[in-house]
Design a protein around this motif. Structure first.
Motif, short mmCIF file in Angstrom:
data_model
loop_
_atom_site.label_atom_id
_atom_site.label_comp_id
_atom_site.label_asym_id
_atom_site.label_seq_id
_atom_site.Cartn_x
_atom_site.Cartn_y
_atom_site.Cartn_z
N GLY A 181 7.61 12.39 1.13
CA GLY A 181 6.16 12.57 1.14
C GLY A 181 5.38 11.35 0.71
O GLY A 181 4.17 11.42 0.49
N LYS A 182 6.07 10.18 0.59
CA LYS A 182 5.40 8.94 0.19
C LYS A 182 5.45 7.94 1.34
O LYS A 182 6.48 7.79 2.01
N PHE A 183 4.36 7.24 1.54
CA PHE A 183 4.23 6.23 2.58
C PHE A 183 4.11 4.87 1.91
O PHE A 183 3.31 4.68 1.00
N TRP A 184 4.95 3.90 2.37
CA TRP A 184 4.88 2.53 1.86
C TRP A 184 4.67 1.57 3.02
O TRP A 184 5.28 1.73 4.09
N SER A 185 3.85 0.56 2.82
CA SER A 185 3.67 -0.49 3.83
C SER A 185 3.05 -1.71 3.19
O SER A 185 2.35 -1.60 2.17
N PHE A 186 3.31 -2.87 3.78
CA PHE A 186 2.64 -4.09 3.34
C PHE A 186 1.26 -4.23 3.98
O PHE A 186 0.47 -5.08 3.57
N SER A 187 1.00 -3.44 5.02
CA SER A 187 -0.30 -3.48 5.71
C SER A 187 -1.13 -2.26 5.29
O SER A 187 -0.59 -1.16 5.13
N ASP A 188 -2.41 -2.46 5.15
CA ASP A 188 -3.31 -1.38 4.77
C ASP A 188 -3.42 -0.37 5.91
O ASP A 188 -3.95 -0.71 6.98
N PRO A 189 -2.93 0.86 5.74
CA PRO A 189 -2.96 1.83 6.84
C PRO A 189 -4.37 2.24 7.24
O PRO A 189 -4.57 2.76 8.34
N ARG A 190 -5.34 2.00 6.39
CA ARG A 190 -6.72 2.35 6.73
C ARG A 190 -7.30 1.44 7.80
O ARG A 190 -8.32 1.74 8.41
N GLU A 191 -6.60 0.30 8.05
CA GLU A 191 -7.13 -0.69 8.99
C GLU A 191 -6.31 -0.76 10.29
O GLU A 191 -6.53 -1.66 11.10
N ASN A 192 -5.39 0.16 10.49
CA ASN A 192 -4.60 0.16 11.72
C ASN A 192 -4.26 1.59 12.11
O ASN A 192 -4.71 2.56 11.48
N VAL A 193 -3.43 1.74 13.11
CA VAL A 193 -3.13 3.05 13.66
C VAL A 193 -2.46 3.99 12.65
O VAL A 193 -2.47 5.22 12.82
N CYS A 194 -1.90 3.45 11.60
CA CYS A 194 -1.21 4.28 10.60
C CYS A 194 -2.15 5.18 9.81
O CYS A 194 -1.69 6.03 9.04
N HIS A 195 -3.47 5.01 10.01
CA HIS A 195 -4.40 5.90 9.32
C HIS A 195 -4.19 7.35 9.76
O HIS A 195 -4.59 8.30 9.06
N GLN A 196 -3.52 7.54 10.91
CA GLN A 196 -3.30 8.88 11.43
C GLN A 196 -2.16 9.61 10.72
O GLN A 196 -2.03 10.83 10.87
N ILE A 197 -1.35 8.90 9.95
CA ILE A 197 -0.17 9.54 9.35
C ILE A 197 -0.20 9.52 7.83
O ILE A 197 0.81 9.82 7.19
N VAL A 198 -1.31 9.14 7.22
CA VAL A 198 -1.42 9.11 5.76
C VAL A 198 -2.62 9.94 5.32
O VAL A 198 -3.51 10.26 6.12
N ASP A 199 -2.65 10.27 4.06
CA ASP A 199 -3.83 10.88 3.46
C ASP A 199 -4.77 9.75 3.05
O ASP A 199 -4.52 9.06 2.04
N PHE B 145 0.84 -1.19 0.00
CA PHE B 145 0.00 0.00 0.00
C PHE B 145 0.87 1.24 0.00
O PHE B 145 1.87 1.33 0.74
N VAL B 146 0.50 2.20 -0.84
CA VAL B 146 1.22 3.46 -0.93
C VAL B 146 0.23 4.59 -0.74
O VAL B 146 -0.97 4.45 -0.98
N SER B 147 0.76 5.70 -0.25
CA SER B 147 -0.09 6.87 -0.04
C SER B 147 0.80 8.10 0.07
O SER B 147 2.01 7.99 0.31
N SER B 148 0.18 9.25 -0.09
CA SER B 148 0.90 10.50 0.20
C SER B 148 0.76 10.81 1.68
O SER B 148 -0.16 10.33 2.35
N THR B 149 1.71 11.57 2.22
CA THR B 149 1.68 11.96 3.62
C THR B 149 2.44 13.27 3.78
O THR B 149 3.39 13.55 3.04
N HIS B 150 1.99 14.09 4.73
CA HIS B 150 2.71 15.34 5.01
C HIS B 150 3.66 15.19 6.19
O HIS B 150 4.30 16.15 6.61
N TYR B 151 3.74 13.95 6.73
CA TYR B 151 4.61 13.70 7.88
C TYR B 151 6.02 13.35 7.45
O TYR B 151 6.24 12.72 6.40
N THR B 152 6.98 13.73 8.26
CA THR B 152 8.34 13.21 8.16
C THR B 152 8.38 11.91 8.96
O THR B 152 7.49 11.66 9.79
#
Length: 440
Positions: free
Chosen positions: A209-227, A178-185
């Motif tokens: 400004g790019k977020f990469w993960s093998f886990s879907d950030p929409r389903e865990n705590v990482c939803h707070q750091i991605v668009d 899963f990839v996404s844009s993010t404004h976080y460092t």
């Protein structure tokens, strides 16, 4: 007045001739020095099936008629080196051995002379079973000619071949990432996750400004750091085998982050040593890992508590099995490269203040069998979840994970002798490990 040749001169010539003949019968060359020699009687050259290898050993021959050696019994004896010889040998750029010849029983023994001997400790201890100069000594002698410095070394032993185990595990990757844009460092994202009410997780990478993960950030705590509206699932191979080197390095970092998250319950991460190590389950308590090696079931203490041997027994340190990881791509395959090592703590949790000497001492005791055993142990540990998943009572898990294949083997035309694996301290004993000695 007529000239005479003394009995000592004759004995010396007989000794050198006997030693030269012995080397020739072993398949080595032996060239005697001139009569101007001051402490080296000849040079032995290692040969492999008649082929000279340009690897030389300096030889000092000491001959005696029939007298017993110092402290001699059925198992061995000692020999006191002359201080003048030691001083002469200090400048040698060749390995040096001393060979003792006794005419009465035609025995020939040999021993390596280490140049770091204390002047007050010049005794060599000979073992009559293991220190005979004969065909059984060929590999040990050949190993002396290899410098034990630098990043690695190999001496072609003169015995039969074997299969070498390569310390790399081929990876099977999750099919989707899963990839996404993010404004976080990365630093800001970590602070946000640590402050969240949910357990933090760090199986992701942020760069440019790019977020990469093998886990879907929409389903865990990482939803707070991605668009959230920019999250997209893509085929893992698109980024895993990208031709851009920066993208490859970012993917390698993602693999390390995902791996750390995957093994977090059992392995800790040392930022200083850049290694993963087995966590202790309780203070000053050993931890054992049981697994099935290539030939039999075995176990090893992956967390070992060292107790002092004095009257007031106390914990000296705790040693953890560890490895330094590196993720590498070779053509169309990713691998985990592991370098087995150790991590030291004072009680299982607090890092030791002076681990360098402890690590050096333990490394000196490691041989090819123990290193191979550690590679196999780490593979069995990393593949344990897959074996558990096949169990009848296994709980289903939908979490993406890295899977590890068998380490490859390479057929060597020659066998690696144990002697080339470092220089054990005099009097050191083998490590107390239950790991299978697979090179035995």
């Amino acid at each position: 007045m007529s000239k005479t040749i003394t009995s000592n001169q004759l004995l010396g010539e007989i000794g050198e001739t006997a030693v030269r003949l012995r080397f020739l019968n072993m398949g080595f060359q032996f060239d005697g020095r001139s009569r101007l020699e001051a402490g080296i009687d000849g040079i032995a050259e290692v040969m492999d099936k008649g082929k000279p290898l340009a690897r030389m050993i300096a030889v000092q021959v000491k001959a005696t008629e029939s007298s017993r050696y110092s402290s001699e019994d059925d198992s061995g004896f000692t020999y006191l080196l002359r201080q003048a010889d030691l001083s002469y040998w200090q400048g040698s750029n060749l390995p040096i051995i001393i060979v003792l010849y006794r005419k009465s029983d035609e025995t020939i023994y040999w021993k390596t002379v280490t140049l770091d001997l204390n002047p007050d400790d010049r005794k060599l201890h000979f073992d009559k079973a293991n220190d005979v100069l004969d065909a059984n000594a060929v590999d040990r002698l050949a190993a002396l000619t290899v410098p034990k410095t630098g990043f690695g070394y190999y001496v072609p032993p003169l015995g039969g071949g074997e299969d070498a185990l390569v310390n790399i595990f081929p990876l099977t990757l999750p099919t989707e990432m899963f990839v996404s844009s993010t404004h976080y460092t990365p630093k800001g994202a970590a602070a946000t996750l640590l402050a969240a009410d949910e357990p933090a997780r760090f199986d992701w990478v942020i760069k440019g400004g790019k977020f990469w993960s093998f886990s879907d950030p929409r389903e865990n705590v990482c939803h707070q750091i991605v668009d959230i509206d920019q999250v997209e699932g893509i085929d893992t191979s698109y980024l895993a085998f990208h031709e851009d080197h920066d993208e490859q390095n970012t993917f390698a970092y993602l693999l390390k982050s995902a791996f750390g998250h995957q093994v977090r319950a059992d392995l800790g991460w040392s930022k200083v040593g850049k290694l993963f190590y087995f966590r202790a389950k309780a203070e000053n308590t050993t931890r054992t890992f049981a697994y099935e090696a290539s030939k039999k079931k075995t176990s090893t203490e992956v967390v070992n508590v060292s107790i002092s041997k004095g009257d007031a027994a106390r914990v000296e340190f705790v040693r953890h099995h560890a490895f330094q990881p590196r993720f590498e791509r070779l053509f169309d395959q990713w691998y985990l490269v592991i370098s087995p090592t150790y991590f030291f703590t004072t009680n299982g949790f607090i890092p030791h203040s002076y681990p360098g000497a402890l690590l050096a001492g333990k490394k000196r005791l490691d041989n090819s069998a123990s290193i191979r055993g550690q590679v196999i142990m780490w593979h069995r540990f990393l593949t344990q979840p897959e074996r558990d998943a096949k169990s009848l009572f296994a709980k289903a898990s939908s979490a993406p994970c890295l899977k590890f294949g068998e380490p490859p083997t390479v057929a060597l035309s020659t066998r690696v002798p144990e002697d080339v694996w470092g220089s054990p301290r005099r009097g050191a004993t083998e490590p107390d490990s239950k790991q299978e000695r697979l090179f035995g």
